[in-house]
Write a protein that holds these residues in place. Structure first.
Motif, PDB file in Angstrom:
ATOM      1  N   ILE A  65      71.030  96.080   2.447  1.00 40.91           N
ATOM      2  CA  ILE A  65      69.878  97.101   1.766  1.00 40.91           C
ATOM      3  C   ILE A  65      69.195  98.014   2.851  1.00 40.91           C
ATOM      4  O   ILE A  65      69.218  99.125   2.108  1.00 40.91           O
ATOM      5  CB  ILE A  65      68.536  95.603   1.211  1.00 40.91           C
ATOM      6  N   GLU A  66      69.100  97.457   3.970  1.00 41.70           N
ATOM      7  CA  GLU A  66      68.379  98.674   5.210  1.00 41.70           C
ATOM      8  C   GLU A  66      69.705  99.728   5.094  1.00 41.70           C
ATOM      9  O   GLU A  66      69.139 100.995   5.580  1.00 41.70           O
ATOM     10  CB  GLU A  66      68.072  98.189   6.371  1.00 41.70           C
ATOM     11  N   GLU A  67      71.067  99.499   5.106  1.00 38.88           N
ATOM     12  CA  GLU A  67      71.780 100.541   5.225  1.00 38.88           C
ATOM     13  C   GLU A  67      72.100 101.704   4.615  1.00 38.88           C
ATOM     14  O   GLU A  67      72.029 102.791   4.364  1.00 38.88           O
ATOM     15  CB  GLU A  67      73.583  99.658   5.858  1.00 38.88           C
ATOM     16  N   SER A  68      71.236 100.881   3.296  1.00 39.82           N
ATOM     17  CA  SER A  68      72.010 102.012   2.541  1.00 39.82           C
ATOM     18  C   SER A  68      69.954 103.226   2.847  1.00 39.82           C
ATOM     19  O   SER A  68      69.889 103.917   2.396  1.00 39.82           O
ATOM     20  CB  SER A  68      71.375 101.714   1.246  1.00 39.82           C
ATOM     21  N   VAL A  69      69.110 101.787   2.666  1.00 42.00           N
ATOM     22  CA  VAL A  69      67.703 102.922   3.301  1.00 42.00           C
ATOM     23  C   VAL A  69      67.732 103.915   4.259  1.00 42.00           C
ATOM     24  O   VAL A  69      67.377 105.213   4.432  1.00 42.00           O
ATOM     25  CB  VAL A  69      66.121 102.083   3.570  1.00 42.00           C
ATOM     26  N   PHE A  70      68.495 103.571   5.542  1.00 40.33           N
ATOM     27  CA  PHE A  70      68.709 104.269   6.353  1.00 40.33           C
ATOM     28  C   PHE A  70      69.502 105.675   6.295  1.00 40.33           C
ATOM     29  O   PHE A  70      69.619 107.005   6.767  1.00 40.33           O
ATOM     30  CB  PHE A  70      69.452 104.168   7.641  1.00 40.33           C
ATOM     31  N   LYS A  71      70.388 105.332   4.998  1.00 36.04           N
ATOM     32  CA  LYS A  71      71.486 106.060   5.214  1.00 36.04           C
ATOM     33  C   LYS A  71      71.188 107.161   4.124  1.00 36.04           C
ATOM     34  O   LYS A  71      71.043 108.343   3.946  1.00 36.04           O
ATOM     35  CB  LYS A  71      72.834 105.769   4.190  1.00 36.04           C
ATOM     36  N   ASN A  72      69.720 107.087   3.781  1.00 38.02           N
ATOM     37  CA  ASN A  72      69.190 108.264   1.772  1.00 38.02           C
ATOM     38  C   ASN A  72      67.479 108.440   2.562  1.00 38.02           C
ATOM     39  O   ASN A  72      67.923 108.965   1.608  1.00 38.02           O
ATOM     40  CB  ASN A  72      68.919 107.239   0.705  1.00 38.02           C
ATOM     41  N   VAL A  84      51.591 103.350   5.326  1.00 37.86           N
ATOM     42  CA  VAL A  84      50.902 102.600   4.518  1.00 37.86           C
ATOM     43  C   VAL A  84      51.339 101.216   4.256  1.00 37.86           C
ATOM     44  O   VAL A  84      50.919  99.936   3.920  1.00 37.86           O
ATOM     45  CB  VAL A  84      51.128 102.930   3.525  1.00 37.86           C
ATOM     46  N   HIS A  85      51.539 100.649   5.934  1.00 32.49           N
ATOM     47  CA  HIS A  85      51.775  99.203   6.292  1.00 32.49           C
ATOM     48  C   HIS A  85      50.874  98.563   5.898  1.00 32.49           C
ATOM     49  O   HIS A  85      50.979  96.992   5.846  1.00 32.49           O
ATOM     50  CB  HIS A  85      51.820  99.117   7.916  1.00 32.49           C
ATOM     51  N   ASP A  86      48.915  99.237   5.936  1.00 33.88           N
ATOM     52  CA  ASP A  86      48.207  98.189   5.892  1.00 33.88           C
ATOM     53  C   ASP A  86      47.563  97.768   4.390  1.00 33.88           C
ATOM     54  O   ASP A  86      46.349  97.851   3.870  1.00 33.88           O
ATOM     55  CB  ASP A  86      46.697  97.949   6.641  1.00 33.88           C
ATOM     56  N   LEU A  87      48.757  98.380   3.676  1.00 35.29           N
ATOM     57  CA  LEU A  87      47.755  99.042   1.934  1.00 35.29           C
ATOM     58  C   LEU A  87      47.157  97.794   1.413  1.00 35.29           C
ATOM     59  O   LEU A  87      46.480  98.229   0.664  1.00 35.29           O
ATOM     60  CB  LEU A  87      49.174  99.118   1.136  1.00 35.29           C
ATOM     61  N   ALA A 142      62.430 100.129   1.781  1.00 36.29           N
ATOM     62  CA  ALA A 142      61.033 100.321   3.213  1.00 36.29           C
ATOM     63  C   ALA A 142      59.554  99.688   3.232  1.00 36.29           C
ATOM     64  O   ALA A 142      59.509  99.628   3.864  1.00 36.29           O
ATOM     65  CB  ALA A 142      61.974 101.796   3.407  1.00 36.29           C
ATOM     66  N   ALA A 143      59.134 100.633   2.469  1.00 40.40           N
ATOM     67  CA  ALA A 143      58.054 100.766   2.381  1.00 40.40           C
ATOM     68  C   ALA A 143      57.332  99.041   2.268  1.00 40.40           C
ATOM     69  O   ALA A 143      56.948  98.279   2.644  1.00 40.40           O
ATOM     70  CB  ALA A 143      56.792 101.131   1.361  1.00 40.40           C
ATOM     71  N   LEU A 144      58.662  98.238   1.083  1.00 39.43           N
ATOM     72  CA  LEU A 144      58.155  96.786   0.921  1.00 39.43           C
ATOM     73  C   LEU A 144      58.671  95.764   2.460  1.00 39.43           C
ATOM     74  O   LEU A 144      57.477  95.187   2.350  1.00 39.43           O
ATOM     75  CB  LEU A 144      58.888  96.054   0.250  1.00 39.43           C
ATOM     76  N   CYS A 145      59.803  96.223   3.185  1.00 38.31           N
ATOM     77  CA  CYS A 145      59.836  95.690   3.948  1.00 38.31           C
ATOM     78  C   CYS A 145      58.784  95.580   5.663  1.00 38.31           C
ATOM     79  O   CYS A 145      57.672  95.115   5.999  1.00 38.31           O
ATOM     80  CB  CYS A 145      61.027  96.088   5.396  1.00 38.31           C
ATOM     81  N   VAL A 146      58.328  97.057   5.692  1.00 41.89           N
ATOM     82  CA  VAL A 146      56.892  98.019   6.646  1.00 41.89           C
ATOM     83  C   VAL A 146      55.554  97.004   6.119  1.00 41.89           C
ATOM     84  O   VAL A 146      55.605  96.582   7.085  1.00 41.89           O
ATOM     85  CB  VAL A 146      56.899  99.258   6.799  1.00 41.89           C
ATOM     86  N   ILE A 147      55.401  97.259   5.075  1.00 46.82           N
ATOM     87  CA  ILE A 147      54.371  96.295   4.418  1.00 46.82           C
ATOM     88  C   ILE A 147      54.397  94.690   3.947  1.00 46.82           C
ATOM     89  O   ILE A 147      52.790  94.224   4.805  1.00 46.82           O
ATOM     90  CB  ILE A 147      54.154  96.356   3.023  1.00 46.82           C
ATOM     91  N   SER A 169      63.676  92.215   8.727  1.00 43.81           N
ATOM     92  CA  SER A 169      64.166  93.692   8.812  1.00 43.81           C
ATOM     93  C   SER A 169      63.817  94.456  10.192  1.00 43.81           C
ATOM     94  O   SER A 169      62.731  94.601  11.105  1.00 43.81           O
ATOM     95  CB  SER A 169      63.530  94.586   7.521  1.00 43.81           C
ATOM     96  N   LEU A 170      65.164  95.337   9.757  1.00 46.84           N
ATOM     97  CA  LEU A 170      64.363  96.007  11.047  1.00 46.84           C
ATOM     98  C   LEU A 170      63.510  97.342  11.608  1.00 46.84           C
ATOM     99  O   LEU A 170      62.472  97.259  12.038  1.00 46.84           O
ATOM    100  CB  LEU A 170      65.682  97.352  11.259  1.00 46.84           C
ATOM    101  N   LEU A 171      63.253  97.610   9.562  1.00 44.48           N
ATOM    102  CA  LEU A 171      61.770  97.920   9.505  1.00 44.48           C
ATOM    103  C   LEU A 171      61.078  97.456  10.680  1.00 44.48           C
ATOM    104  O   LEU A 171      58.933  97.616  11.001  1.00 44.48           O
ATOM    105  CB  LEU A 171      62.003  98.618   8.658  1.00 44.48           C
ATOM    106  N   GLY A 172      61.235  96.360   9.520  1.00 39.16           N
ATOM    107  CA  GLY A 172      59.710  95.278   9.503  1.00 39.16           C
ATOM    108  C   GLY A 172      59.657  94.776  11.475  1.00 39.16           C
ATOM    109  O   GLY A 172      59.015  95.336  11.931  1.00 39.16           O
TER     110      GLY A 172
END
Length: 245
Positions: A65-72, A84-87, A142-147, A169-172
């Motif tokens: 999933i992240e491969e696509s995120v980092f690509k786009n 927005v990690h503390d949304l 991506a935002a879902l991973c971080v949050i 995830s790497l983002l997390g």
């Protein structure tokens, strides 16, 4: 109907603007709730940018999933998402968020719900816009991973899901390191004596493979002086004032 290259470019530009506007709106609402939260959100974003900019992606585990995120999604937007990690703290009482001394057990349990609250709010935002473009879909992933993952610990003792290692995830995993650095080095109502850079680096070293992905922690340590620059109060406060205005 055939979509031209020009139409695709226009759609992408609109998607980028939509994502930026969404983050700006969330940031303004968050910033108005607590100045401490505003400073922390901005610091985490800037620290995450330093880490992401300097990662060797061949040395880290990335999900499909992240491969696509980092690509786009470009680096600036990715790091921007960390604001927005503390949304979910929008659904936490301001009395708890701005409490200048230790939280009670019940208050801490309420705080621990904020990743799940953030997930709920993000899903509500997604539902407001029908027919998401691919770019917008990648942004929400991506935002879902971080949050949801910025309080997950590398050894599986974190919350809300108790994910472990590369289940996060790497983002997390980047969010975890950035969030803790900001919490340690930033001046807050509950933290009148922030850690020095040296104390923070020692904490990162001590907790590699416990709280933190060791490679992510090492990246932060290597680029420590870039991270230290984040804590220039004038830089952070200027950004916050621009958001509020």
């Amino acid at each position: 109907m055939k979509i031209s290259v020009e139409d695709t470019a226009t759609m992408n530009e609109k998607s980028v603007l939509y994502v930026q506007d969404t983050i700006d709106l969330i940031s303004k609402i968050t910033y108005s709730k607590s100045v401490d939260l505003a400073k922390h959100s901005r610091e985490v974003s800037q620290i995450a940018r330093v880490i992401l900019k300097n990662i060797d992606f061949k040395k880290v585990s990335i999900s499909g999933i992240e491969e696509s995120v980092f690509k786009n999604i470009d680096l600036d937007t990715l790091s921007y998402i960390y604001e927005v990690h503390d949304l979910g703290k929008l659904r936490i009482s301001e009395k708890i968020l701005n409490k200048p001394f230790a939280l009670t057990k019940d208050e801490y349990n309420q705080i621990k719900l904020h990743p799940l609250y953030g997930k709920q709010i993000l899903i509500e935002l997604m539902l407001l816009k029908k027919n998401l473009t691919k770019y917008e879909g990648e942004f929400y992933k991506a935002a879902l991973c971080v949050i949801t993952e910025h309080h997950e610990n590398y050894n599986g003792t974190g919350y809300p899901f108790g994910k472990k290692g590369t289940e996060i995830s790497l983002l997390g995993r980047v969010a975890k390191v950035a969030d803790v650095i900001s919490a340690l080095m930033g001046t807050r109502c509950y933290n009148k004596n922030p850690f020095t850079l040296l104390e923070t680096l020692n904490y990162l070293k001590k907790n590699k493979s416990i709280l933190f992905d060791p490679y992510i922690a090492d990246t932060a340590i290597v680029y420590k002086y870039q991270i230290e620059e984040v804590f220039s109060s004038s830089c952070v406060l200027d950004d916050i004032l621009k958001k509020i205005r």
